[in-house]
Scaffold this active site. Structure first.
Site, PDB file in Angstrom:
ATOM      1  N   GLU A  46       0.856  -1.193   0.000  1.00  8.96           N
ATOM      2  CA  GLU A  46       0.000   0.000   0.000  1.00  8.96           C
ATOM      3  C   GLU A  46       0.895   1.248   0.000  1.00  8.96           C
ATOM      4  O   GLU A  46       1.181   1.837   1.042  1.00  8.96           O
ATOM      5  CB  GLU A  46      -0.930  -0.003   1.215  1.00  8.96           C
ATOM      6  CG  GLU A  46      -1.993   1.073   1.123  1.00  8.96           C
ATOM      7  CD  GLU A  46      -3.050   0.961   2.206  1.00  8.96           C
ATOM      8  OE1 GLU A  46      -3.878   1.887   2.303  1.00  8.96           O
ATOM      9  OE2 GLU A  46      -3.058  -0.035   2.946  1.00  8.96           O
ATOM     10  N   LYS A 176      -2.479 -14.190  18.995  1.00 11.90           N
ATOM     11  CA  LYS A 176      -2.918 -13.975  17.620  1.00 11.90           C
ATOM     12  C   LYS A 176      -4.424 -14.133  17.437  1.00 11.90           C
ATOM     13  O   LYS A 176      -4.907 -14.604  16.411  1.00 11.90           O
ATOM     14  CB  LYS A 176      -2.155 -14.907  16.668  1.00 11.90           C
ATOM     15  CG  LYS A 176      -0.659 -14.662  16.693  1.00 11.90           C
ATOM     16  CD  LYS A 176       0.142 -15.773  16.087  1.00 11.90           C
ATOM     17  CE  LYS A 176       1.631 -15.539  16.300  1.00 11.90           C
ATOM     18  NZ  LYS A 176       2.453 -16.682  15.918  1.00 11.90           N
ATOM     19  N   HIS A 349      -4.731   7.802  -3.110  1.00 18.13           N
ATOM     20  CA  HIS A 349      -4.608   6.445  -3.638  1.00 18.13           C
ATOM     21  C   HIS A 349      -4.562   6.455  -5.168  1.00 18.13           C
ATOM     22  O   HIS A 349      -3.790   5.705  -5.771  1.00 18.13           O
ATOM     23  CB  HIS A 349      -5.768   5.579  -3.138  1.00 18.13           C
ATOM     24  CG  HIS A 349      -5.557   5.036  -1.770  1.00 18.13           C
ATOM     25  ND1 HIS A 349      -5.023   3.793  -1.522  1.00 18.13           N
ATOM     26  CD2 HIS A 349      -5.778   5.592  -0.551  1.00 18.13           C
ATOM     27  CE1 HIS A 349      -4.941   3.584  -0.221  1.00 18.13           C
ATOM     28  NE2 HIS A 349      -5.395   4.663   0.398  1.00 18.13           N
TER      29      HIS A 349
END
Length: 358
Positions: A46, A176, A349
């Site tokens: 990203e 987790k 973006h």
């Protein structure tokens, strides 16, 4: 002849997945870590994350730096034992808790770094969920605490013959998985990052106001998390920064599950400035152990000043946790500021991602 249904692992050397990585900053930290002009590596697909975190770091540096505080640190492993009935289970576990020195003597045989800090328990029916909490030096500590628990279990069964083994992991750790217990009792490093931004810096670097950020924080981070059923979580996208940081520094990336249970807090000061903080109670990081021997990881840990051989055990890992928290903080501040302005998030973006594939 190989059974086609049996698990198979290639005998070839492991391949490495290539994830784009850049260093962003500069970061200025004060408090438990003091550093100027620190560049932080982030590995992510990203790409808008890099300039966003850098913007947060830049405005915080102009405001005097991000104050980082380590509130607590511990790694946990819970074991599961069974008694004939709940009364005996309760009696045994209270007796076990009173024998801290004996437990630590057993733990010491498993590692010279593992130190038993505390124990907590839950009795469910005739089952004992015993949560063991350790300090683990510069290691994140997953294997260290499991090994310690593995040594404790036979000792406990010998001391309390009415008990039976059920599992080395009881899900009361909690490893987790999203839970409340980690935020309440602690797992990993508990780090708070905070800054007070003058109004003029909000307007100059973040293109918004303290009031707009506080309003969005209340309606998005707080109310939005309640509406969605979020559990001990009130943030915008902490997982994004933690994953990029964990991949760049050789961490077990699955720990972003509990690591992302972070809480933002924002208010307008009496002077009209912005106080902003990100609290991360479950940062699980280490500077030694599996994954830390890779060349790029060692380079990144050196760049961050987290591989100093001349400091006491645990210092390097605490520094790394502070930097990880500050990185998440910068991404939070920058994204919330962007979302106060219609269209800014998507425009970034499109400019940084879609333009490369046009």
């Amino acid at each position: 002849m190989t059974n086609s249904t049996s698990p198979q692992i290639s005998a070839n050397p492991p391949l490495f997945a290539a994830v784009p990585m850049q260093s962003v900053g500069p970061f200025k930290l004060i408090g438990d870590v003091v550093v100027d002009d620190l560049m932080v590596p982030l590995a992510t697909y990203e790409s808008p994350l890099w300039p966003s975190v850098a913007r947060g770091a830049r405005v915080a540096a102009h405001a005097g730096g991000i104050r980082v505080t380590v509130v607590d640190e511990r790694m946990t492993r819970s074991i599961l034992l069974q008694a004939p009935h709940a009364g005996l289970a309760t009696e045994c576990v209270r007796h076990i808790q009173a024998r801290h020195a004996d437990l630590q003597a057993v733990v010491a045989k498993s590692s010279r770094f593992a130190q038993l800090l505390d124990t907590h328990f839950q009795v469910v029916g005739n089952l004992i969920y015993l949560r063991l909490e350790f300090s683990t030096g510069d290691a994140s500590g997953h294997n260290m605490v499991t090994h310690a628990a593995d040594q404790l279990i036979p000792w406990l069964l010998a001391q309390y013959p009415h008990l039976q083994y059920v599992s080395i992991s009881a899900n009361y750790c909690t490893d987790k998985k999203v839970s409340a217990v980690n935020g309440i009792l602690g797992r990993g490093k508990y780090v708070v990052c905070e800054v007070t931004l003058p109004r003029k810096l909000c307007q100059r670097f973040l293109k918004t106001t303290p009031e707009a950020i506080v309003d969005l924080h209340i309606k998005k981070d707080l109310l939005g998390s309640i509406v969605s059923g979020g559990l001990r979580s009130a943030n915008a996208h902490v997982a994004n920064m933690l994953l990029g940081f964990y991949l760049a520094t050789g961490q077990d990336a699955a720990n972003i599950v509990e690591g992302s249970q972070a809480i933002n807090h924002a208010e307008v000061t009496p002077q009209g400035d912005l106080y902003f903080s990100t609290t991360l109670p479950n940062l699980i990081v280490g500077t030694v152990g599996n994954g830390k021997g890779l060349d790029f990881v060692r380079h990144n840990l050196t760049q961050l000043g987290c591989d100093n051989p001349d400091v006491a055990p645990g210092v390097n890992a605490r520094r790394l946790a502070c930097i990880a928290g500050a990185t998440a903080f910068c991404g939070e501040l920058s994204l919330l500021a962007a979302q106060t302005n219609p269209g800014e998030l998507m425009a970034a973006h499109i400019k940084l991602e879609r333009a490369h594939h046009a």
